[in-house]
Enzyme design. Structure first.
Site, PDB file in Angstrom:
ATOM      1  N   SER A  29       0.818  -1.218   0.000  1.00  0.00           N
ATOM      2  CA  SER A  29       0.000   0.000   0.000  1.00  0.00           C
ATOM      3  C   SER A  29       0.851   1.267   0.000  1.00  0.00           C
ATOM      4  O   SER A  29       1.533   1.559  -0.967  1.00  0.00           O
ATOM      5  CB  SER A  29      -0.960  -0.049   1.195  1.00  0.00           C
ATOM      6  OG  SER A  29      -1.918   0.966   1.140  1.00  0.00           O
ATOM      7  N   ASP A  68       9.891   4.946 -10.447  1.00  0.00           N
ATOM      8  CA  ASP A  68       9.429   5.458 -11.739  1.00  0.00           C
ATOM      9  C   ASP A  68      10.037   6.809 -12.095  1.00  0.00           C
ATOM     10  O   ASP A  68      10.108   7.174 -13.276  1.00  0.00           O
ATOM     11  CB  ASP A  68       7.902   5.564 -11.740  1.00  0.00           C
ATOM     12  CG  ASP A  68       7.231   4.208 -11.873  1.00  0.00           C
ATOM     13  OD1 ASP A  68       7.956   3.194 -11.884  1.00  0.00           O
ATOM     14  OD2 ASP A  68       5.987   4.152 -11.945  1.00  0.00           O
ATOM     15  N   LYS A 101      -0.685  -4.248  -3.214  1.00  0.00           N
ATOM     16  CA  LYS A 101      -1.993  -3.686  -2.826  1.00  0.00           C
ATOM     17  C   LYS A 101      -2.132  -2.306  -3.466  1.00  0.00           C
ATOM     18  O   LYS A 101      -1.519  -1.342  -3.027  1.00  0.00           O
ATOM     19  CB  LYS A 101      -2.125  -3.568  -1.309  1.00  0.00           C
ATOM     20  CG  LYS A 101      -3.472  -2.974  -0.873  1.00  0.00           C
ATOM     21  CD  LYS A 101      -3.535  -2.770   0.630  1.00  0.00           C
ATOM     22  CE  LYS A 101      -4.877  -2.182   1.050  1.00  0.00           C
ATOM     23  NZ  LYS A 101      -5.078  -0.803   0.540  1.00  0.00           N
TER      24      LYS A 101
END
Length: 528
Positions: free
Chosen positions: A297, A308, A322
């Site tokens: 999460s 990224d 998640k």
């Protein structure tokens, strides 16, 4: 009501409740559905409960069946939508808000006695004169030692409204002392470990993301910067997530202005973008983030944003996966529905939620996400349909979870059934507590600093043998064969030294010792 009877009744109720698609609305909206306006599905569920109550062969707990029905129905939608009973809401709120009202001690039960390992600084207990190593034997006049009192019962007696008091009797090296403790607000810290690994490299471990986490992180990082930190190992292993804003604020500390952190998108709540700002003191700090299969999460939001945006390296094992966002809806009786309202997407566009179409049990017990993923990279996700590009053009993959840039398999060297029994059976930390207490190290440590302890203390073979004897006599944990102790001696030596350091210097002590032998931390240090 026993479990076998419950397992017979519940499937019948669940099958009807799933058809009753308006049940949640009925519970949440309350007055919208009066007796004349109930939907056929809701009325059918009530009829079933009434029939079970009046006809079933054994008595049933109607409320328990009803509450389990709600939970099971929500889990048919996804694994993370959930029903939280009113009795559990206070504990849940404490975890999110990062504080509760109590006395401010850490303890565990040793020989059925409440044994205090640490009295928190500036806590009500410290003000009342309690010390590390004290044992609580009576609470408000009731015997609390040798009576098989559960941890939940102990907590309920020690916690209470701020400003209220609790009377305890403690055993301090054979002397009985009475103390009156006035309860107060106690922080549940998200960050209990932050220290300098070397002259330039800092280490911060985040246990969960709560409302105060970002503030705690800034405090910890500011302190490390003042000690010369230029590189940081951020440990998110075993961090199951928490508050979304905590994750975005911490990611913002590292990312330059205007970069994507995360996007949330839901059918009813629309799309929301979180982007970095010019704020933050770690924009130029070299970074490694550690993750494993229990990083989930909010942890994955941080790791995904760093990966990224090519801001740092992700090291360890693939995270849990998640990627669903929940929102709490409080019900009239004080309970709450935690409903999935959106998915989140990393800056490259990945939804890291892993599939859950095979049901909740398979979702949590998928061997590709447990045993197999501990020792080798899961190549099944390396397909074109799951391929994404980072801001710098590197290829990353979706398919559930964040895959690390550098994979480090789980180190099982020197472990085994006996080692696991000692560790998870409590033998190591109990022995460490007894060792520190009987040598009076709580009050008079022979080491002037943690670094001196790390340099001078060695868990010799004689101490390992003493631990093995202690485990056998106190806990009934025996080696399965003569070679077991020799096999895990090195691992036990590290674990025991770390636990002794924890008793004296708390979590910083444990991880400062243990991380010197932790393969993921060692990989992080060599990569910075």
């Amino acid at each position: 009501m026993n479990n076998s009877r419950f397992s017979i009744v519940l499937p019948l109720v669940i099958s009807i409740s799933i058809c009753a698609g308006f049940l949640i609305c009925y519970v949440v909206m309350g007055d919208v559905f009066d007796a004349q306006k109930k939907s056929p599905g809701v009325q059918k569920l009530e009829d079933v409960l009434n029939l079970l109550d009046s006809k079933y062969v054994d008595p049933i707990d109607r409320d328990a069946v009803f509450e389990e029905t709600i939970s099971e129905m929500l889990h048919k939608l996804d694994p993370h939508s959930n029903y939280i009973p009113a009795k559990d809401m206070a504990l849940m709120s404490e975890s999110i808000e990062g504080n509760f009202s109590g006395i401010g001690v850490r303890f565990f039960k040793l020989r059925d006695t409440i044994s205090i390992t640490h009295v928190l600084s500036n806590s009500p207990s410290e003000k009342a004169g309690l010390k590390d190593g004290d044992q609580i034997v009576r609470i408000n006049g009731k015997n609390a030692a040798g009576v098989k009192m559960s941890t939940d019962t102990i907590m309920s007696l020690l916690k209470g409204k701020s400003g209220s008091s609790v009377n305890v009797q403690i055993n301090r090296y054979g002397s009985l002392l009475s103390k009156k403790i006035v309860r107060g607000r106690i922080p549940i810290k998200s960050i209990n470990v932050s220290y300098m690994i070397d002259d330039e490299t800092g280490y911060i471990k985040i246990d969960q993301f709560s409302i105060p986490t970002a503030y705690e992180f800034r405090q910890a990082s500011t302190n490390l910067l003042s000690q010369g930190m230029k590189k940081l190992v951020l440990d998110l292993r075993n961090n199951g997530g928490g508050v979304l804003d905590g994750a975005t604020q911490i990611a913002d500390e590292f990312l330059k202005d205007g970069l994507s952190i995360v996007k949330t998108q839901g059918r009813k709540i629309g799309t929301k973008y979180y982007t970095s700002t010019s704020r933050g003191s770690l924009k130029k700090t070299e970074l490694v983030v550690l993750i494993n299969s229990r990083s989930a999460s909010a942890s994955e939001i941080v790791a995904g944003a760093i990966q990224d945006n090519d801001r740092g390296l992700i090291i360890g094992r693939r995270s849990f996966g998640k990627g669903l966002v929940q929102e709490d809806q409080k019900l009239r009786d004080g309970s709450s529905l935690r409903i999935t309202v959106a998915r989140y997407y990393t800056p490259s566009g990945r939804c890291i939620q892993r599939p859950y179409s095979d049901g909740m049990e398979d979702y949590y017990n998928d061997p590709t996400r447990t045993e197999e993923s501990m020792f080798k990279v899961d190549s099944s996700i390396f397909i074109d349909s799951l391929k994404y590009k980072t801001i710098g053009g590197r290829t990353v993959y979706g398919g559930g979870g964040i895959s690390p840039d550098i994979f480090v398999p789980l180190d099982t060297t020197g472990t085994g059934v006996y080692y696991s029994a000692l560790l998870w059976g409590g033998a190591v930390n109990q022995f460490a507590y007894d060792y520190v207490k009987r040598n009076r190290f709580f009050e008079n440590s022979p080491w002037s600093s943690l670094n001196e302890f790390k340099t001078q203390f060695v868990a010799e073979k004689s101490l390992i043998d003493e631990l093995a004897e202690y485990a056998a006599q106190e806990l009934g944990i025996l080696p399965y064969q003569n070679s077991d102790i020799k096999h895990c001696k090195k691992k036990l030596s590290i674990q025991l030294k770390s636990e002794i350091a924890r008793q004296i210097w708390q979590e910083n002590g444990f991880f400062s010792v243990y991380n010197d032998f932790d393969n993921e931390v060692l990989e992080a240090r060599s990569s910075l």
